[in-house]
Design a protein around this motif. Structure first.
Motif, short mmCIF file in Angstrom:
data_model
loop_
_atom_site.label_atom_id
_atom_site.label_comp_id
_atom_site.label_asym_id
_atom_site.label_seq_id
_atom_site.Cartn_x
_atom_site.Cartn_y
_atom_site.Cartn_z
N HIS A 44 0.90 -1.08 0.04
CA HIS A 44 -0.10 -0.02 -0.06
C HIS A 44 1.01 1.20 0.09
O HIS A 44 0.68 2.31 -0.83
N ALA A 45 1.81 1.43 0.86
CA ALA A 45 2.57 2.68 1.09
C ALA A 45 3.43 2.98 -0.45
O ALA A 45 3.16 4.08 -0.85
N PRO A 46 3.80 1.82 -1.05
CA PRO A 46 4.60 2.04 -2.27
C PRO A 46 3.35 2.78 -3.35
O PRO A 46 3.80 3.54 -4.15
N LEU A 47 2.35 2.20 -3.37
CA LEU A 47 1.10 2.62 -4.29
C LEU A 47 0.75 4.09 -3.97
O LEU A 47 0.77 5.10 -5.06
N ALA A 48 0.67 4.42 -2.66
CA ALA A 48 0.35 5.57 -2.15
C ALA A 48 1.32 6.61 -2.51
O ALA A 48 0.96 7.69 -2.98
N ALA A 49 2.66 6.29 -2.37
CA ALA A 49 3.88 7.11 -2.72
C ALA A 49 3.98 7.58 -4.19
O ALA A 49 4.72 8.43 -4.57
N PRO A 104 -5.08 8.17 -11.89
CA PRO A 104 -5.07 6.67 -12.09
C PRO A 104 -4.09 6.25 -10.63
O PRO A 104 -4.54 4.89 -10.35
N GLU A 105 -3.08 6.85 -10.40
CA GLU A 105 -2.34 6.20 -8.99
C GLU A 105 -3.30 6.46 -7.99
O GLU A 105 -3.08 5.50 -6.91
N GLY A 106 -3.95 7.55 -7.79
CA GLY A 106 -4.70 7.80 -6.40
C GLY A 106 -5.86 6.69 -6.60
O GLY A 106 -6.07 6.13 -5.47
N ARG A 107 -6.48 6.21 -7.89
CA ARG A 107 -7.52 5.55 -7.78
C ARG A 107 -7.08 3.87 -7.43
O ARG A 107 -7.54 3.09 -6.87
N ALA A 108 -5.80 3.82 -7.79
CA ALA A 108 -5.19 2.67 -7.62
C ALA A 108 -4.97 2.20 -6.12
O ALA A 108 -5.24 1.08 -5.37
N ALA A 109 -4.58 3.34 -5.47
CA ALA A 109 -4.27 3.19 -4.06
C ALA A 109 -5.59 3.21 -3.14
O ALA A 109 -5.63 2.39 -2.25
N GLY A 110 -6.54 3.89 -3.85
CA GLY A 110 -7.81 3.87 -3.06
C GLY A 110 -8.46 2.28 -3.21
O GLY A 110 -9.09 1.67 -2.26
N LYS A 111 -8.22 1.73 -4.29
CA LYS A 111 -8.67 0.47 -4.46
C LYS A 111 -8.20 -0.54 -3.50
O LYS A 111 -8.70 -1.29 -3.03
N ASP A 112 -6.88 -0.31 -3.66
CA ASP A 112 -6.11 -1.30 -2.72
C ASP A 112 -6.40 -1.09 -1.20
O ASP A 112 -6.44 -2.04 -0.58
N LEU A 113 -6.71 0.13 -0.65
CA LEU A 113 -6.98 0.36 0.53
C LEU A 113 -8.38 -0.10 1.02
O LEU A 113 -8.39 -0.64 2.01
N MET A 114 -9.20 0.13 0.06
CA MET A 114 -10.73 -0.72 0.21
C MET A 114 -10.36 -2.18 0.69
O MET A 114 -11.23 -2.74 1.25
N MET A 128 1.25 8.65 -5.79
CA MET A 128 0.32 9.84 -6.17
C MET A 128 0.97 11.02 -6.96
O MET A 128 1.76 11.62 -6.17
N PRO A 129 0.57 11.59 -8.01
CA PRO A 129 1.27 12.65 -8.33
C PRO A 129 0.99 13.95 -7.60
O PRO A 129 -0.27 14.19 -6.84
N GLY A 130 2.18 14.99 -7.33
CA GLY A 130 1.81 15.89 -6.39
C GLY A 130 2.11 15.64 -5.08
O GLY A 130 2.22 16.60 -4.03
N LEU A 131 2.47 14.38 -4.72
CA LEU A 131 2.61 14.20 -3.35
C LEU A 131 4.13 14.56 -2.79
O LEU A 131 5.09 14.11 -3.62
N LEU A 172 -4.42 17.74 -4.00
CA LEU A 172 -4.89 16.74 -3.55
C LEU A 172 -6.01 16.20 -4.17
O LEU A 172 -6.12 14.96 -4.41
N THR A 173 -6.92 17.06 -4.44
CA THR A 173 -8.05 16.32 -5.45
C THR A 173 -7.57 15.57 -6.70
O THR A 173 -8.08 14.61 -7.03
N GLU A 174 -6.67 16.47 -7.22
CA GLU A 174 -6.19 15.89 -8.46
C GLU A 174 -5.42 14.52 -8.33
O GLU A 174 -5.67 13.70 -9.13
N ALA A 175 -4.65 14.55 -6.94
CA ALA A 175 -4.18 13.20 -6.91
C ALA A 175 -4.70 12.06 -6.79
O ALA A 175 -4.83 10.91 -7.31
N LEU A 176 -5.92 12.20 -6.06
CA LEU A 176 -7.00 11.19 -5.52
C LEU A 176 -7.64 10.73 -6.81
O LEU A 176 -8.06 9.68 -7.15
N ASN A 177 -8.13 11.80 -7.90
CA ASN A 177 -8.72 11.40 -9.20
C ASN A 177 -7.66 10.73 -10.24
O ASN A 177 -8.15 10.22 -11.10
#
Lengths: 99, 99
Positions: free
Chosen positions: B25-30, B74-84, B32-35, B67-72
């Protein structure tokens, strides 16, 4: 680095809460011996829209022992007593090690 | 500065949780663009002894829009999917402005 993290749920009266937090509680917490930094995170939402939280305060200390000493010091006890008075039902407190 | 804050309650299996968090998870979250920074706070207790929390992750962004752009993204969506998938019942997510 060690943090004392205070998580506050949304109060009914956010104006009264913020006034007490900013003018009374934060200055009391800032007096704790060994405190390196107090960082206030004001919550403005969440991925699903709203958040049930209002504020997260992070207080930085050098070591676990320094945090324990700060809480047991007169300044820590005064901050804790004030906290229970204005936010006892809203707050949860946690000790963290930062990576 | 803006933070995306993920608060995780204690999992039943902390070893399995930490393995997935650290290795997947942490590598996926890392990604995210703009992080700007990902800071992991590992909870080890609280003023009353124990804490109901396991981990608080803080992801720093320059602006609310970033932050909004990062969550939307592809990298943000992949991290969100893994999180859930691995922590959907344990995690709550919050947006914060840092003072």
């Amino acid at each position: 680095m060690i943090k004392l993290i205070a998580i506050y749920k949304k109060p009914e009266d956010t104006v009264a809460f913020d006034t007490h937090y900013n003018e009374v509680h934060a200055p009391l917490a800032a007096k704790m011996p060994g405190l390196i930094k107090l960082e206030v995170n004001r919550i403005y939402g969440g991925p699903m829209g709203d958040s049930n939280l209002h504020l997260i305060a992070e207080m930085y200390f050098e070591t676990k022992e320094a945090l324990t000493e700060a809480l047991n010091a007169p300044e820590g006890r005064a901050a804790g007593k004030d906290l229970m008075g204005f936010a006892g039902k809203l707050v949860s407190m946690h000790f963290a090690e930062v990576e």
